[in-house]
Motif scaffolding. Structure first.
Motif, short mmCIF file in Angstrom:
data_model
loop_
_atom_site.label_atom_id
_atom_site.label_comp_id
_atom_site.label_asym_id
_atom_site.label_seq_id
_atom_site.Cartn_x
_atom_site.Cartn_y
_atom_site.Cartn_z
N LYS A 70 0.90 -1.17 -0.01
CA LYS A 70 -0.02 -0.05 0.06
C LYS A 70 0.87 1.16 0.14
O LYS A 70 0.54 2.15 -0.48
N ALA A 71 2.06 1.20 0.61
CA ALA A 71 2.86 2.30 0.67
C ALA A 71 3.47 2.56 -0.63
O ALA A 71 3.83 3.67 -0.96
N VAL A 72 3.74 1.55 -1.27
CA VAL A 72 4.54 1.60 -2.58
C VAL A 72 3.49 2.10 -3.77
O VAL A 72 3.63 3.19 -4.28
N LEU A 102 10.38 2.18 -0.83
CA LEU A 102 9.19 3.05 -1.42
C LEU A 102 9.41 3.65 -2.69
O LEU A 102 8.75 3.76 -3.49
N ALA A 103 10.52 4.43 -2.45
CA ALA A 103 10.74 5.32 -3.71
C ALA A 103 11.29 4.54 -4.96
O ALA A 103 11.09 4.70 -5.89
N ILE A 104 12.19 3.41 -4.66
CA ILE A 104 12.53 2.60 -5.82
C ILE A 104 11.41 1.95 -6.37
O ILE A 104 11.44 2.18 -7.75
N GLY A 111 7.42 5.33 -13.49
CA GLY A 111 8.54 6.00 -14.38
C GLY A 111 9.61 5.09 -14.32
O GLY A 111 9.66 4.05 -14.40
N ILE A 112 10.85 5.52 -13.96
CA ILE A 112 12.15 5.09 -14.01
C ILE A 112 12.84 5.33 -12.71
O ILE A 112 13.16 6.63 -12.39
N ALA A 113 13.38 4.27 -12.00
CA ALA A 113 14.27 4.76 -10.74
C ALA A 113 15.64 4.91 -11.31
O ALA A 113 16.33 4.03 -12.01
#
Length: 634
Positions: A70-72, A102-104, A111-113
């Motif tokens: 959920k956080a992702v 989460l950010a990755i 988009g793109i990490a």
């Protein structure tokens, strides 16, 4: 996930491939799809925990699988609300935090990490972010002892394409002075967690990440990872070492590197294992090393991924009665691991070390010693199912000539679902592929009849310091800027702790005078990152060069090994009234190898009866180093 594997050798790999095609084993379309499936499969089981201080007594911050997914989703929706599109990059200048994961994975969904080594200077960070088409940058907020926030702001100021700087924690920021800044927690709090909003889910052939490679200094090469590359990587790692929900992995490698993202990230998530982040600084936090065995006991750690320098450091920490019965094995890669270190580490801990091999251009890993097989000293294991590896013979320009024979040294190449299709920057793709889409690793290796891979040096010139890639050109450029230097060549010197440390050889311009120490100080003050600072600068009368005038790096590496090994053997030789001569070169079976010739000080031959004990003594001294050796008697 499918059935669990029990791999002991190459025969099991081939059997797995015969049983069914890969398409029937993996149904996931993206990394986001993997995490959604894991949330449904594992529910509230712990997915990710953080030990903020790296000690064994503190209370961890934990996310279960459902909460993690959920956080992702909230992160992905938040990034989309800030304008991120499928082809846009998110520069991640982060330590090891739950928010980094989460950010990755949120960035990969929308988009793109683009994770970036936070130890790099601002020039390198900005260059990587620009090459990755970054629209956003994520970094910890201002805090004592960290310059990441300042680096993020400086990067955003240099790059107009970056519209948002997402602040993760830290102290307050004057938003009026910094209009690009948004608070990460606030963006997540205002974003839904039940479905994608403003974006559609990625497909297998969509780009999901750019990882910089080819050295962590100098012009970056961005390896282009697709969702299908990463999904395969998570699946095969989890299956090859038989991960399950019963496992707990301690994560201490940095999350800007593919090892931590996959071996201690996507693979255990796919298997339902528990990932414990060992502080934001990971293994660089002294408390983590000092508390390591207690952390294993506290969290019932079953496996961890590491590099040779960490193994060496851990051997200095007493186990002190800690219960290590949960440990199954440690996976070690990034740099060659001396046999003596393996032997001593396994004797101390009672667990197995599984040496592996991989590279960013292969998404993460390509081979590892089987968890259930019999380890072979010096081998980095066997290939993964559905991915091919071979050694090839090339000409002087790197063009393919033929496949190497069994046990013949050649350039190691790979092909399969983890092999990248190229770098983002087309200009770097020359030389990446060898014959019909095979990716050249740049490493030399031989493969035996049992499919076991033995590294034999590097065709490329990277210096690998404790798993940290250093571009020698970053040192050479600094030295070439000195008014007294004519030529400079940087190489790795064998080191018992770091595997290699950078040194440089130079020749001077006619009539110039300068000391080696002065050149070392010059370089150490000017290189772009601390690990690249040369430990030694050696002035030569003549630089070894090829027929076309290019510096011949192998000779410099041989000279460096000769100096180190001769110095290490000086005490042993003196105690036994001997002289020790070291000559390093290419060996037909082992690649780079040193020949140690022992003679009596008076020039006479060493008696036969003394030779076995002396050979063993030399092995104890040099077995800690990555370059192999053999003993001869004059």
């Amino acid at each position: 996930m499918g059935p669990r594997f029990h791999i002991t050798g190459i025969g099991d790999v081939e059997r797995i491939e015969r049983e069914m095609p890969l398409s029937e084993r993996i149904a996931f379309t993206s990394t986001y799809d993997v995490l959604r499936w894991a949330a449904d499969a594992y529910g509230d089981a712990p997915a990710l925990s953080l030990i903020a201080g790296g000690t064994a007594d503190e209370f961890p911050r934990t996310l279960g699988y459902q909460a993690f997914f959920k956080a992702v989703t909230r992160t992905a929706n938040g990034l989309a609300s800030l304008g991120l599109g499928r082809r846009d990059g998110v520069a991640l200048l982060m330590p090891n935090l739950p928010e980094t994961h989460l950010a990755i994975w949120g960035a990969e969904a929308v988009g793109i990490a683009a994770p970036i080594n936070p130890l790099l200077g601002i020039d390198q960070i900005a260059e990587i972010a620009e090459a990755a088409d970054a629209r956003l940058i994520v970094a910890p907020g201002p805090m004592a002892g960290s310059d990441l926030w300042e680096k993020a702001l400086a990067t955003a100021e240099r790059l107009p394409a970056i519209t948002t700087v997402l602040k993760v924690g830290g102290g307050p920021v004057d938003m009026a002075r910094h209009p690009k800044v948004r608070d990460f927690a606030e963006v997540l709090a205002s974003s839904p967690d039940d479905a994608p909003v403003g974006w559609t889910e990625p497909q297998p052939d969509d780009v999901c990440a750019y990882f910089h490679t080819g050295g962590t200094t100098g012009t970056p090469k961005l390896a282009r990872h697709l969702h299908r590359n990463q999904v395969y990587m998570g699946w095969v790692l989890a299956r090859f070492v038989d991960m399950s929900p019963a496992d707990c992995t301690l994560s201490g490698l940095p999350l800007f590197h593919v090892n931590a993202v996959h071996v201690s990230g996507l693979a255990p998530f796919m298997a339902g294992a528990h990932v414990v982040l060992a502080s934001p600084a990971g293994y660089r936090n002294p408390a983590v090393i000092q508390n390591f065995w207690r952390l294993v006991e506290r969290f019932r750690v079953t496996m961890f991924s590491t590099v040779p320098t960490v193994c060496t450091a851990l051997m200095q920490v007493p186990v002190a009665g800690a219960d290590l019965s949960s440990l199954r094995f440690a996976v070690v890669g990034a740099a060659p691991l001396p046999v003596e270190v393996i032997r001593n580490f396994e004797a101390l801990t009672g667990i197995r070390i599984l040496e592996g091999y991989g590279l960013t251009e292969g998404t993460c890993a390509s081979a590892v010693n089987p968890a259930f097989g019999q380890p072979v000293a010096g081998s980095v294991g066997i290939r993964f199912p559905y991915q091919d590896m071979k050694a090839v013979i090339v000409d002087g320009d790197g063009a393919y000539l033929r496949d190497a024979a069994v046990d013949e040294i050649g350039v190691l190449c790979l092909k399969g679902p983890n092999a990248i299709g190229g770098y983002k920057q087309e200009r770097f793709n020359k030389g990446l592929f060898v014959a019909d889409g095979w990716v050249s690793t740049g490493d030399l290796a031989r493969i035996d009849a049992q499919g076991r891979i033995f590294l034999a040096g590097r065709a490329k010139d990277l210096i690998i310091r404790g798993g940290h890639n250093i571009d020698p050109q970053s040192i050479e450029d600094v030295l070439h800027a000195h008014p007294a230097v004519a030529l400079a060549g940087a190489v790795g010197r064998p080191d018992a702790y770091a595997g290699e440390i950078p040194i440089a050889y130079v020749t001077l311009k006619p009539g110039a005078t300068v000391t080696a120490d002065a050149l070392k100080d010059w370089a150490r003050e000017r290189v772009s990152e601390r690990p690249a600072a040369p430990a030694e600068v050696i002035i030569l009368n003549e630089m070894p060069v090829t027929a076309i005038g290019k510096i011949f790096k192998p000779t410099l590496r041989y000279m460096a090994t000769d100096r180190v090994y001769a110095g290490e053997l000086a005490t042993l030789a003196h105690e036994h009234g001997l002289t020790a001569t070291v000559v390093t070169g290419q060996d037909g079976s082992h690649g780079t190898a040193a020949v140690v010739t022992l003679r009596r000080a008076d020039g006479s031959a060493v008696p036969d009866v003394q030779r076995p004990a002396l050979t063993e003594a030399v092995g104890h001294v040099l077995g800690r180093f990555p370059v192999s050796h053999r003993v001869a008697f004059g």
